[in-house]
Design a protein around this motif. Structure first.
Motif, PDB file in Angstrom:
ATOM      1  N   TYR A 277      -2.215  -7.658  13.789  1.00 14.58           N
ATOM      2  CA  TYR A 277      -2.135  -7.287  12.251  1.00 14.58           C
ATOM      3  C   TYR A 277      -1.567  -9.364  11.982  1.00 14.58           C
ATOM      4  O   TYR A 277      -1.179 -10.029  12.438  1.00 14.58           O
TER       5      TYR A 277
ATOM      6  N   GLU B 228       4.634   0.290   5.310  1.00 11.46           N
ATOM      7  CA  GLU B 228       5.938   1.465   6.295  1.00 11.46           C
ATOM      8  C   GLU B 228       6.916   0.788   7.641  1.00 11.46           C
ATOM      9  O   GLU B 228       6.536   0.041   7.850  1.00 11.46           O
TER      10      GLU B 228
ATOM     11  N   LYS C  64      -3.908   2.527  11.297  1.00  4.73           N
ATOM     12  CA  LYS C  64      -3.490   1.591  10.855  1.00  4.73           C
ATOM     13  C   LYS C  64      -2.937   1.459   9.943  1.00  4.73           C
ATOM     14  O   LYS C  64      -2.458   2.384   8.699  1.00  4.73           O
TER      15      LYS C  64
ATOM     16  N   PHE D 258       5.593  -5.226   7.231  1.00  6.48           N
ATOM     17  CA  PHE D 258       4.445  -3.719   7.094  1.00  6.48           C
ATOM     18  C   PHE D 258       5.327  -3.188   6.002  1.00  6.48           C
ATOM     19  O   PHE D 258       6.906  -3.080   6.076  1.00  6.48           O
TER      20      PHE D 258
ATOM     21  N   THR E 102       0.135  -0.028   7.236  1.00  3.29           N
ATOM     22  CA  THR E 102      -0.103  -1.487   5.703  1.00  3.29           C
ATOM     23  C   THR E 102       0.783  -2.600   6.099  1.00  3.29           C
ATOM     24  O   THR E 102       2.147  -2.737   5.631  1.00  3.29           O
TER      25      THR E 102
END
Length: 413
Positions: free
Chosen positions: A86, A53, A29, A51, A31
């Motif tokens: 998301y 990442e 998952k 994101f 962030t």
């Protein structure tokens, strides 16, 4: 034992397959950044920027046609990375100040007002723009001053644009052209405004006033006329000219015409009970008081000079001489015309015989401060007056006595 080994082998294979299957279906998952800010009018950000990442396969799930970055608002979006979904948002903000263009402006002191449109040429922004002066221009001060126009958009972003206001002060009076002396004949009309023009450094059209109150069109003489022009700023200019009213040139004047005028005067001023001297005095007084001195005359003929004096009551010394000559002649007395010898100016008068003596007879009026009665004066009298005027009018009563009788030296009693 063999069966037990087979079971264990089978279980190992199953375990290995399970591990492989779990590795294929499980995804970590990520962030997600809950809010991504974009500038008004900018394109939509790439899906990967939502994101923390670093990802390369993120994509929008939301219909992008429903998102408008030209509108200040918060847009909620759905994103997908792999099989995970998301939620985030795009916030459209405005931090870009408006742009614009100004120009300089000019006015005259005390004339009109100024508006923003006089300075602001154009403004541009993705939102509505309000323009205003940073400080109101001072319209009561001549010269150059800086003017700042402030542009403010809907988000409160501001831009200051600078221009220059120039206020001219009109201190230059109008210019009147074409004013010149006017010479007319008695009885003519005057076109005071003919060929007169007025120009000004600022006003396009300026009228002018003509003050001709000093002019009497019914009398021969020299008068003053005043031209005045005033511009809107109150600057005034005046020009003066002379109006010279002359007697029209006389035509063929005969002795009979002059005698008729002289006889008409004598009929009013002479009575039978008068003495010879009283009659001479009456002729002198009438001429002296009824001819107005104007400083010029037609000296081509004494008849013309006399007729002008009788008919129009104007003239110079020549007319005084000519009128008195006509009167004395009609009274039947002896006389001799006299003219000043060459000098800067000419002068005319008579020698008149009385009781066997000759006397100077000059009814011409005199200027103030130089009064002199020219009635039956002796030679010493005129010589003394000539000496008195030596610095003003040289040779006043100087004449050529050749062939003339001697003038009395003793005054009449």
């Amino acid at each position: 034992m063999k069966n037990k080994k087979k079971v264990m082998l089978l279980m190992g294979v199953l375990l290995l397959l399970s591990i492989l299957l779990i590795g294929i279906t499980w995804e970590p998952k990520l962030t997600v950044i809950p809010e991504v800010v974009v500038e008004l009018g900018d394109p939509l950000p790439e899906a990967n920027v939502f994101f923390v990442e670093a990802v390369e396969n993120a994509e929008y799930q939301t219909d992008l046609s429903e998102i408008d970055t030209n509108t200040l608002k918060t847009n909620f979006v759905s994103l997908k990375v792999g099989r995970r979904t998301y939620e985030s948002s795009i916030i459209v903000i405005d931090t870009t100040p408006p742009t614009g263009e100004t120009k300089d402006f000019e006015i005259w002191l005390g004339e009109g007002s100024v508006n923003l449109e006089d300075f602001l040429v154009a403004s541009d922004d993705l939102t509505d723009v309000v323009a205003a002066f940073k400080n109101a221009p001072n319209l009561e001060q001549a010269g150059e001053q800086e003017v700042i126009v402030v542009l403010t958009d809907t988000s409160g972003n501001t831009t200051e644009l600078t221009s220059v206001l120039t206020i001219f002060e009109d201190t230059e009076p109008p210019v009147i052209e074409g004013v010149k002396n006017i010479r007319i004949y008695l009885g003519d009309n005057i076109a005071y405004r003919k060929d007169i023009t007025v120009t000004d450094n600022h006003d396009e059209t300026i009228d002018f006033e003509v003050d001709s109150s000093d002019v009497d069109l019914k009398k021969i003489g020299t008068y003053t006329v005043v031209y005045t022009a005033v511009d809107r700023a109150g600057n005034e200019t005046s020009e003066t000219a002379s109006v010279i009213i002359e007697q029209k040139p006389l035509g063929n004047i005969t002795q009979e015409m002059v005698d008729e005028k002289a006889d008409a005067v004598l009929a009013k001023i002479i009575t039978d009970d008068m003495s010879k001297l009283e009659k001479l005095r009456a002729a002198y007084n009438w001429t002296n008081k009824n001819v107005k001195y104007v400083g010029y005359s037609d000296k081509s003929s004494w008849l013309k000079g006399a007729y002008q004096g009788f008919a129009y009551g104007t003239g110079d010394c020549f007319n005084y001489y000519a009128v008195s000559r006509a009167l004395i002649s009609r009274l039947g007395y002896e006389f001799i015309p006299i003219k000043r010898v060459p000098a800067p100016t000419r002068h005319y008068w008579l020698l008149v015989e009385y009781e066997g003596q000759w006397y100077h007879f000059d009814p011409t009026v005199r200027s103030r401060g130089y009064e002199f009665s020219g009635f039956m004066r002796t030679q010493p009298d005129v010589e003394a007056y000539t000496e008195l005027l030596a610095n003003r009018v040289p040779s006043f009563y100087v004449y050529d006595p050749t062939g003339l009788p001697e003038v009395a030296t003793e005054p009449l009693e």
